[in-house]
Design a protein around this motif. Sequence first.
Motif, PDB file in Angstrom:
ATOM      1  N   TRP A  32      -0.907  13.486  -8.876  1.00 41.28           N
ATOM      2  CA  TRP A  32      -0.775  12.573  -7.735  1.00 41.28           C
ATOM      3  C   TRP A  32      -1.168  13.216  -6.414  1.00 41.28           C
ATOM      4  CZ3 TRP A  32       5.087  11.273  -8.770  1.00 41.28           C
ATOM      5  CH2 TRP A  32       5.197  10.513  -9.943  1.00 41.28           C
ATOM      6  N   SER A  33      -0.916  14.507  -6.311  1.00 40.61           N
ATOM      7  CA  SER A  33      -0.906  15.183  -5.020  1.00 40.61           C
ATOM      8  C   SER A  33      -2.166  14.920  -4.203  1.00 40.61           C
ATOM      9  CB  SER A  33      -0.727  16.680  -5.227  1.00 40.61           C
ATOM     10  OG  SER A  33      -0.473  17.294  -3.991  1.00 40.61           O
ATOM     11  N   ARG A  34      -1.981  14.331  -3.045  1.00 41.64           N
ATOM     12  CA  ARG A  34      -3.032  14.097  -2.042  1.00 41.64           C
ATOM     13  C   ARG A  34      -4.217  13.319  -2.588  1.00 41.64           C
ATOM     14  NH1 ARG A  34      -2.987  19.532   1.511  1.00 41.64           N
ATOM     15  NH2 ARG A  34      -4.277  20.414  -0.106  1.00 41.64           N
ATOM     16  N   GLN A  35      -3.965  12.414  -3.525  1.00 44.16           N
ATOM     17  CA  GLN A  35      -5.029  11.575  -4.079  1.00 44.16           C
ATOM     18  C   GLN A  35      -5.142  10.307  -3.231  1.00 44.16           C
ATOM     19  OE1 GLN A  35      -7.147  12.401  -6.267  1.00 44.16           O
ATOM     20  NE2 GLN A  35      -6.189  14.251  -7.048  1.00 44.16           N
ATOM     21  N   ALA A  36      -6.207  10.237  -2.431  1.00 47.54           N
ATOM     22  CA  ALA A  36      -6.346   9.115  -1.500  1.00 47.54           C
ATOM     23  C   ALA A  36      -6.701   7.808  -2.199  1.00 47.54           C
ATOM     24  CB  ALA A  36      -7.398   9.451  -0.450  1.00 47.54           C
ATOM     25  N   TRP A  37      -7.162   7.861  -3.465  1.00 47.51           N
ATOM     26  CA  TRP A  37      -7.556   6.635  -4.164  1.00 47.51           C
ATOM     27  C   TRP A  37      -6.360   5.855  -4.687  1.00 47.51           C
ATOM     28  CZ3 TRP A  37     -12.123   4.438  -3.854  1.00 47.51           C
ATOM     29  CH2 TRP A  37     -13.253   5.228  -3.601  1.00 47.51           C
ATOM     30  N   LEU A  38      -5.209   6.496  -4.785  1.00 43.99           N
ATOM     31  CA  LEU A  38      -4.070   5.818  -5.412  1.00 43.99           C
ATOM     32  C   LEU A  38      -3.606   4.620  -4.596  1.00 43.99           C
ATOM     33  CD1 LEU A  38      -1.979   8.824  -6.748  1.00 43.99           C
ATOM     34  CD2 LEU A  38      -3.117   7.047  -8.078  1.00 43.99           C
ATOM     35  N   SER A  39      -3.657   4.764  -3.273  1.00 45.95           N
ATOM     36  CA  SER A  39      -3.177   3.685  -2.424  1.00 45.95           C
ATOM     37  C   SER A  39      -4.067   2.430  -2.542  1.00 45.95           C
ATOM     38  CB  SER A  39      -3.062   4.233  -1.015  1.00 45.95           C
ATOM     39  OG  SER A  39      -2.888   3.252  -0.099  1.00 45.95           O
ATOM     40  N   PRO A  40      -5.413   2.531  -2.363  1.00 41.51           N
ATOM     41  CA  PRO A  40      -6.233   1.331  -2.588  1.00 41.51           C
ATOM     42  C   PRO A  40      -6.146   0.809  -4.020  1.00 41.51           C
ATOM     43  CG  PRO A  40      -7.623   3.253  -2.169  1.00 41.51           C
ATOM     44  CD  PRO A  40      -6.223   3.650  -1.846  1.00 41.51           C
ATOM     45  N   LEU A  41      -5.925   1.718  -4.979  1.00 41.57           N
ATOM     46  CA  LEU A  41      -5.793   1.279  -6.378  1.00 41.57           C
ATOM     47  C   LEU A  41      -4.596   0.342  -6.524  1.00 41.57           C
ATOM     48  CD1 LEU A  41      -6.561   1.576  -9.406  1.00 41.57           C
ATOM     49  CD2 LEU A  41      -5.036   3.532  -9.507  1.00 41.57           C
ATOM     50  N   PHE A  42      -3.461   0.738  -5.941  1.00 43.14           N
ATOM     51  CA  PHE A  42      -2.262  -0.097  -6.043  1.00 43.14           C
ATOM     52  C   PHE A  42      -2.426  -1.382  -5.236  1.00 43.14           C
ATOM     53  CE2 PHE A  42       1.075   3.385  -7.254  1.00 43.14           C
ATOM     54  CZ  PHE A  42       0.385   3.579  -8.431  1.00 43.14           C
ATOM     55  N   VAL A  43      -3.121  -1.294  -4.103  1.00 40.97           N
ATOM     56  CA  VAL A  43      -3.348  -2.494  -3.281  1.00 40.97           C
ATOM     57  C   VAL A  43      -4.156  -3.518  -4.083  1.00 40.97           C
ATOM     58  CG1 VAL A  43      -4.574  -3.394  -1.270  1.00 40.97           C
ATOM     59  CG2 VAL A  43      -3.198  -1.331  -1.054  1.00 40.97           C
ATOM     60  N   SER A  63       0.794  -1.234   0.000  1.00 39.10           N
ATOM     61  CA  SER A  63       0.000   0.000   0.000  1.00 39.10           C
ATOM     62  C   SER A  63       0.826   1.284   0.000  1.00 39.10           C
ATOM     63  CB  SER A  63      -0.932   0.013   1.210  1.00 39.10           C
ATOM     64  OG  SER A  63      -0.176  -0.040   2.397  1.00 39.10           O
ATOM     65  N   TYR A  64       2.098   1.219   0.435  1.00 35.90           N
ATOM     66  CA  TYR A  64       2.808   2.489   0.638  1.00 35.90           C
ATOM     67  C   TYR A  64       3.127   3.217  -0.667  1.00 35.90           C
ATOM     68  CZ  TYR A  64       7.622   1.753  -0.927  1.00 35.90           C
ATOM     69  OH  TYR A  64       8.725   1.594  -1.697  1.00 35.90           O
ATOM     70  N   THR A  65       3.248   2.470  -1.776  1.00 36.84           N
ATOM     71  CA  THR A  65       3.627   3.129  -3.030  1.00 36.84           C
ATOM     72  C   THR A  65       2.594   4.183  -3.440  1.00 36.84           C
ATOM     73  OG1 THR A  65       2.678   1.237  -4.156  1.00 36.84           O
ATOM     74  CG2 THR A  65       5.053   1.285  -3.948  1.00 36.84           C
ATOM     75  N   GLY A  66       1.324   3.878  -3.185  1.00 33.66           N
ATOM     76  CA  GLY A  66       0.275   4.849  -3.487  1.00 33.66           C
ATOM     77  C   GLY A  66       0.375   6.067  -2.588  1.00 33.66           C
ATOM     78  N   VAL A  67       0.724   5.832  -1.311  1.00 36.11           N
ATOM     79  CA  VAL A  67       0.890   6.954  -0.384  1.00 36.11           C
ATOM     80  C   VAL A  67       2.098   7.789  -0.806  1.00 36.11           C
ATOM     81  CG1 VAL A  67       1.247   7.602   2.021  1.00 36.11           C
ATOM     82  CG2 VAL A  67      -0.114   5.597   1.482  1.00 36.11           C
ATOM     83  N   LEU A  68       3.154   7.103  -1.221  1.00 38.16           N
ATOM     84  CA  LEU A  68       4.383   7.786  -1.636  1.00 38.16           C
ATOM     85  C   LEU A  68       4.107   8.797  -2.741  1.00 38.16           C
ATOM     86  CD1 LEU A  68       7.752   7.284  -1.439  1.00 38.16           C
ATOM     87  CD2 LEU A  68       7.297   6.597  -3.751  1.00 38.16           C
ATOM     88  N   VAL A  69       3.442   8.351  -3.807  1.00 38.74           N
ATOM     89  CA  VAL A  69       3.216   9.293  -4.906  1.00 38.74           C
ATOM     90  C   VAL A  69       2.185  10.358  -4.519  1.00 38.74           C
ATOM     91  CG1 VAL A  69       3.921   7.758  -6.772  1.00 38.74           C
ATOM     92  CG2 VAL A  69       1.539   7.819  -6.085  1.00 38.74           C
ATOM     93  N   SER A  70       1.294  10.019  -3.570  1.00 31.64           N
ATOM     94  CA  SER A  70       0.288  11.019  -3.192  1.00 31.64           C
ATOM     95  C   SER A  70       0.894  12.114  -2.316  1.00 31.64           C
ATOM     96  CB  SER A  70      -0.889  10.362  -2.479  1.00 31.64           C
ATOM     97  OG  SER A  70      -0.534  10.025  -1.162  1.00 31.64           O
TER      98      SER A  70
END
Lengths: 372, 281
Positions: free
Chosen positions: A202-213, A188-195
């Motif tokens: 990317w900035s502050r996009q909370a959907w990226l982390s569940p997307l990568f998961v 999950s952290y890769t989505g947080v990293l880019v957000s």
Amino acid sequence: MKRPGLIETGRNSRAIGRRDDRSPQGEDRDAEEAGYYDLSMLKPPVWKWEIASYFFLGGLSAGAYLLSRLAARFGGRSMEGVRSVGTAVAAIAALPCAPLLIKDLGHMSRFHHMLRVVKPESPMSVGTWALTVYSAAVALSAVQEWLGSESLDGAAKRRIAAALERGRPIMVTALDGAGIPAALVMISYTGVLVSCTAIPAWSRQAWLSPLFVASGMSTAAASIQLGLAATREGEEPTAAEAALEKIESVARLAEAVSLGGYLRSAGPLARPLTHGKLAHHTLLAAAALAIPEAIHHLLPGKPSRWKTYLAAGITLAGGMSLRWAVVHAGRESANDPHAARQASGPSHPEQGRLSLRESSADRLLSRSERRL
Amino acid sequence: MNPLTPPLDVLLNAFPPRYTPVPDPEDEPTARMGFFTDTTLCIGCKACEVACKQWNQLPSDGLDFTGNSYDNTGHLSQSTWRHVAFKERHSEDGTSRWLMMSDVCKHCEEAPCLQACPTGSLIYNEFGDVYLQNDICNGCGYCVVACPFGVLGRSDEDGHAHKCTMCYDRQSDGMEPACAKVCPTNSIQFGPVEELREQAKKRVEQLQERGRESAYLYGADAFEEYSSLNAFFLLEDHPNHYNLPEQPKHPFKGQGVRYAVGIAAGVALSAVSALFLARED
């Protein structure tokens, strides 16, 4: 920095001197004047294919590890394949992860230097530590799997296995206790990293982390399925493969929801993903959410090995495409001056505006904002 | 912002950014130092760009003709720590004017680059400046994307990130940074941030009395949701004309929530997977 010069493009010449051509390009000139020529205020990410590949393999590996641990804990005898193949997939996919990161950093020693500091507020530091702990856990699990396998025999191995047998419950608990949380962070952290960047897409996009998961889970299930299909005897899928197919379906559904949520919340800032040269990557990622379902349920004929190969292959290609598109969209997004201006606009346009008097500049700006 | 429920609030405030004071209280008290760049005084001579390059021994950026007024530098980068922006503004009544600004690292009070750095290479030094110790920089490039002003860059030559040090070496010897020293019009002023702020506010009042009513300070006070800047500016037009963000956003805000969402997704998918895997025999 190479940019088109004055002579090559009409855009710049309008921005510079020919103030008298009010129309029909007047609007256009206003939009350009709202910013600093055609330059973005942001720096593009330095991350390239190494990082996109790492995001893909890291997610896949962590997903496979989680599935293999779940199969070991909750699955019966029929799920043993998921455990053993899952561990193998996790180990193989984890192998290139550190080298890919080292390639990005440029020097071998720099990965080691990352481990001099623990900094929970930096996702980069969290990720480095997660990868380190996870790699160790996965390597030990693979060794354990190998010791328990019947493919190798001999007195030495039997002695090691017998010695380990006594400590086995403690070891398994310790391994899972370290490995499962590390795998959850890994996936999950890769989505947080880019957000946690200023890049508009990317900035502050909370959907990226569940997307990568979700993508990590679906690609993991697909690769375990590939491994099981390659070793099975008949054409009929086994119970383990059927379970993996269901897991894949759920993960793909979660991925579709996350992708939709991301594109919706990012809106025009996700433009690099939906237009231009990355659009076909996004399209492939989105298509790979539906095509495998169609192969399994709509394609005529009985379930066969080749159907499994095809469906799993498409899922894997889609997962890689998704990481490729998201990572490379950062570069395009950062280089887009309009996106950068839009992303750094006031959150409450009426109150947030700086104490500027209503000047012609403001009118020009609001006109160009409307155009965006 | 809407009132938040307590657990969400806790997550939102997880991983708080580090604030300026890092120096040991035992140390002799030094004021936080900063830049006040008054763009109304800038004549675009680029002496600051040159002095910065010379003092810090920065490589050249090559010879590029951009066609963007007198600006052939473009933007701050790993090898350009002062950049003079030239913007030609043409108003409706046919008059034209130049906006000139010497841009520099903003030395934010809550710097996202500093929070992003995984090695602790970026720190606040004893002068309160954001300082990059490039000998221990790992070249991960995270600070490059964390900066909302696009200040940092990673050099292809050594693979390290580089940025303005506010002439740490000169400051340590009691000298002002090279750019401020060389500025012929005092457009770049260096000093304790608090004093500079007072000075800058007086300057804005002075300008407004003279009828230049569009003058305002950028970054002297906190933004909507971003800290104040230790290198702040006096501007006369919308920030975007100077290639500055109107309302910079802190990229790390809500990091805890995003972790929670990701981990929750992982746990949920694992739970569903466990159900499917356990159903057989």
